[in-house]
Design an enzyme around this catalytic site. Structure first.
Site, PDB file in Angstrom:
ATOM      1  N   GLY A 201       0.792  -1.228   0.000  1.00 41.53           N
ATOM      2  CA  GLY A 201       0.000   0.000   0.000  1.00 41.53           C
ATOM      3  C   GLY A 201       0.817   1.267   0.000  1.00 41.53           C
ATOM      4  O   GLY A 201       2.007   1.254  -0.306  1.00 41.53           O
ATOM      5  N   LEU A 227      -4.215  -5.291  -4.824  1.00 43.52           N
ATOM      6  CA  LEU A 227      -3.157  -4.281  -4.733  1.00 43.52           C
ATOM      7  C   LEU A 227      -1.828  -4.865  -4.246  1.00 43.52           C
ATOM      8  O   LEU A 227      -1.767  -5.504  -3.191  1.00 43.52           O
ATOM      9  CB  LEU A 227      -3.599  -3.169  -3.769  1.00 43.52           C
ATOM     10  CG  LEU A 227      -2.620  -1.976  -3.650  1.00 43.52           C
ATOM     11  CD1 LEU A 227      -2.574  -1.182  -4.934  1.00 43.52           C
ATOM     12  CD2 LEU A 227      -3.006  -1.096  -2.474  1.00 43.52           C
ATOM     13  N   ASP A 228      -0.760  -4.634  -5.025  1.00 45.21           N
ATOM     14  CA  ASP A 228       0.605  -5.025  -4.640  1.00 45.21           C
ATOM     15  C   ASP A 228       0.747  -6.529  -4.374  1.00 45.21           C
ATOM     16  O   ASP A 228       1.639  -6.950  -3.625  1.00 45.21           O
ATOM     17  CB  ASP A 228       1.073  -4.243  -3.395  1.00 45.21           C
ATOM     18  CG  ASP A 228       1.124  -2.745  -3.663  1.00 45.21           C
ATOM     19  OD1 ASP A 228       1.299  -2.362  -4.842  1.00 45.21           O
ATOM     20  OD2 ASP A 228       0.972  -1.962  -2.716  1.00 45.21           O
ATOM     21  N   ALA A 229      -0.132  -7.320  -4.964  1.00 47.03           N
ATOM     22  CA  ALA A 229      -0.100  -8.764  -4.696  1.00 47.03           C
ATOM     23  C   ALA A 229       0.170  -9.587  -5.950  1.00 47.03           C
ATOM     24  O   ALA A 229       0.072 -10.802  -5.927  1.00 47.03           O
ATOM     25  CB  ALA A 229      -1.424  -9.198  -4.066  1.00 47.03           C
TER      26      ALA A 229
END
Lengths: 284, 284, 284, 284
Positions: A201, A227-229
């Site tokens: 995040g 998100l960001d995964a």
């Protein structure tokens, strides 16, 4: 001379390697690179192969067609075949930070990157002079809550018009919508300024400062809906200490971001990345 | 099930890969690993391949014989074929320093090393208790200027008697004679406590201190006649500063030495190292 | 000659450094090391100072008393003063894994660690032979759900009886109770086998494998009530790839764990760590 | 508010720290940073100290004068005192390679570097457009065997005219003459593209390739008369493998060169480097 790169993955079974290398030998190809990986947990076979063909009658399209109807069917392969004649086309999305942009364009200029950059797009006009210096078209498409959908339509038009193969978010500080992700699956590369999965995040350097870590990192990954995964392509880290202020962490992090993103771009552009099960296989 | 590892190098030419993979497929082998490298400067092709054979009639010796008289001749290959049934046998030469010895025996005990240690030999008796703890035969063969030749004869007898495949000098502070090197070409692994080629010879930490370097290193290499100039297998480094005394450099270096030597041992024991032109190709 | 180490933290204000250095000069001390840090966010001043006193009449206790009633009051300091005569006493808690234990005892034996190890305690008997080799008393205190409270009482008795200064959990696979943590605040060092705050909790290598990270790490931290969330003392990382199985990650991780834990022990034993606000200041 | 940085080195003796901190306290200074180092082999004391003065009557010149005639005499110190008001002025010498230049100017633009760049000088005109973009004066002073002396005279005129404090050779591929070195002792920073002292001289990547090293490096050092043998400020390294061609080594090396040179510039500009006995003390 024709040179092609083949990427394959399929259920593991005997004789895949011999079958493929034979297939190429029968067409007078010379294999100059071969690498493979078997995911023992998933029982999936991955292969990357580069082959050169010197006979004048060679046609990449015919090769593809025969491969598709023969081996690819037999082994139920997912596969891609790229001709080295066609460089991949990369769109750059930026915002206001210039360090990754300078770094990428410097490498592009020096011939280090095997790709074309048809344009740069940004939600701000700040970095236009840099694009001008490097003589790359720059499109300013502002994004607000109200205009987000409209902006994305414009972005998509640009991407299609310029036949873009993949997108690089060089510190483009906006969430990418599902619509764009679906059109470019595992083809949108982001640089996240932390050692994922730590500090997912916004404001990871602030979180790293608060937690008092002794090492910071940067992670380049494909963008997925979560998100960001997405699948991690490349990561690197640097040692820090209690004397680092948040500003120091950010400055140190910039160096990591530049190198990690540049490496991810090179791996992707050289077709060295395969994705399976939200993880990457990197053939280096 | 039989499993073999094949290492090949020869002049580069088309179809080597297809020929070898075909050869294996014809004998019902399943290739589970393949990697190759071409040295463009020397035009030399290198390959490492692992293959499994499940048919009961498979014989490694027959395979070797057929390979030798067929493909190996055609392509004028230098080659080695190893059966996974036979673990390589490693002799440990030590002196008075115990850190590498503890490290290697700890890994050996935990099953991390795929090899046998038939014995430890030393020019001093100091480390015998450690060998005893780990229940490995220990031979004390003192070495003086006068007895050097005699000591080497004894060492050689031990090596032959125990069918040793390779030798590891775990901080064995003696120069190895030509005679031994000739018997074990690229099979004697040394750990040098510097980042070679910087600081060749004795007392590298003292030299590093004097030069004021900001990074120290350790290098594992095969022993050749020229001191510290053999093919490099593995290197690693650590950051240091002006606050490090020579004693601090030595302590920090011990950690490097242990890890670099252990990695080199694992690469060699798993037949992942090829040597050509005084350089190594490492298949990892 | 007497040598003392002073650690101070207090609200930042002018003249702290001059006041302390003056205080020492007036007592004929020679400052051989001074380092300080100001946390600008919290406005906290930290200092570490080593001083030698050659006058025969010097008494550490008198010095402490005068310091306590003078400067420490003026600046409202939290402070500690250690005499170099007294080595810190470290208890080792282990379970079944032996790699950290071998590593620590090897360093202890070689004189690398400036501390005493009065005993080793374990919930299993497996590692007793190692303790015996190194001639360190070993206590086997089994821990089950039912006997946990009782076991802790025994542990605490041992700790008090042997005047232990700090505890090292060298892969001791048990949760430490509040009771013990309260008695040894910021004096229980744990090694966690991940790059915290990524992969908190059990089986971090499995999580790292699943997430497909390209770098793994290890973290040494003080134990607090919240699991794996205490102040970080030391971290290190290593690059990995898609070819690493979970077993490979675990083997690679062992090397990180050993070095990170050893460094944390050295920093703590040399009184180079200060804790504030769940973060560490490391004077190196 | 006035802020000064003091650098001192002298023969080690008791009470230096207390004397200096006292001297500052008597002038109402608040010490915000202090660090020291003693070279036990040479018995030399080094100190770096930052102090703030809020009294309106404070004069840096008076402070210097008093310091010079008092403490500096007593302890026979070599010393420098810098006011934070005056940023150091750095001249950039470049040739045809642009990667270090882009990197430095990018950092300069982002405010990361605490210095002024009055001009860039080059023996080729190629990089002038970059200087123009960043609006920094660019002087093209060609250098041939015949014109070398004349060129140096012009360089020296520029340096004096622009009151340059230190010079950075950002891959300036020319040997610097004694004359210039004498005028700027320990004030000319070079970036050498190897891990010194390995691979001194020209074409280090070619030498690294030939030797088959597994790690390459870059070294930033002060220029002295002996080639590549000056005091080392900063070094960094990267892992490479047998698959790297010389071109790959060069590309990978560029990233090292940029970061190592940038770090050296920052350390020097922030007055954190002291030189003694051809080695550096780095206060970080």
């Amino acid at each position: 001379m024709n040179k092609i790169t083949i990427l394959i993955h399929c259920k593991d079974s005997p004789n895949i390697i011999a079958s493929v290398t034979n297939f190429i030998a029968q067409r007078n190809g010379n294999i100059v690179y071969i690498d493979q990986h078997v995911d023992r947990e998933q029982n999936i076979f991955f292969m990357r192969l580069e082959s050169e063909f010197t006979i004048p009658s060679f046609s990449t399209n015919t090769f593809k067609e025969t491969f598709k109807n023969g081996l690819a069917k037999t082994f139920e392969m997912k596969w891609r075949i790229y001709s080295s004649e066609k460089k991949p086309r990369m769109a750059l999305f930026v915002s206001k930070y210039d360090h990754c942009l300078y770094d990428i364009l410097g490498r592009y200029n020096s011939g280090e990157l095997n790709l074309e950059i048809p344009f740069i797009v940004s939600n701000h006009a700040d970095l236009k002079p840099i694009a001008d210096n490097f003589k790359i078209p720059f499109y300013h498409i502002p994004v607000t809550k109200e205009t987000k959908a409209e902006a994305e339509t414009k972005q998509l038009e640009l991407l299609l018009k310029h036949k873009v193969d993949f997108i690089v978010l060089a510190r483009y500080m906006q969430i990418i919508s599902e619509k764009l992700i679906e059109k470019y699956p595992n083809k949108i590369i982001n640089i996240h300024h932390s050692f994922l999965p730590a500090f997912v995040g916004a404001k990871p350097y602030h979180s790293a400062y608060k937690r008092g870590v002794k090492i910071i990192g940067a992670t380049s990954h494909y963008v997925t809906e979560e998100l960001d995964a997405g699948p991690i392509i490349e990561q690197d880290v640097a040692h820090v200490s209690h004397t680092y202020s948040i500003a120091d962490l950010i400055a140190k992090g910039r160096d990591l971001e530049k190198i990690v993103l540049a490496n991810a771009i090179k791996l992707h552009a050289n077709r060295k990345v395969m994705v399976y099960n939200n993880k990457t296989v990197i053939f280096s």
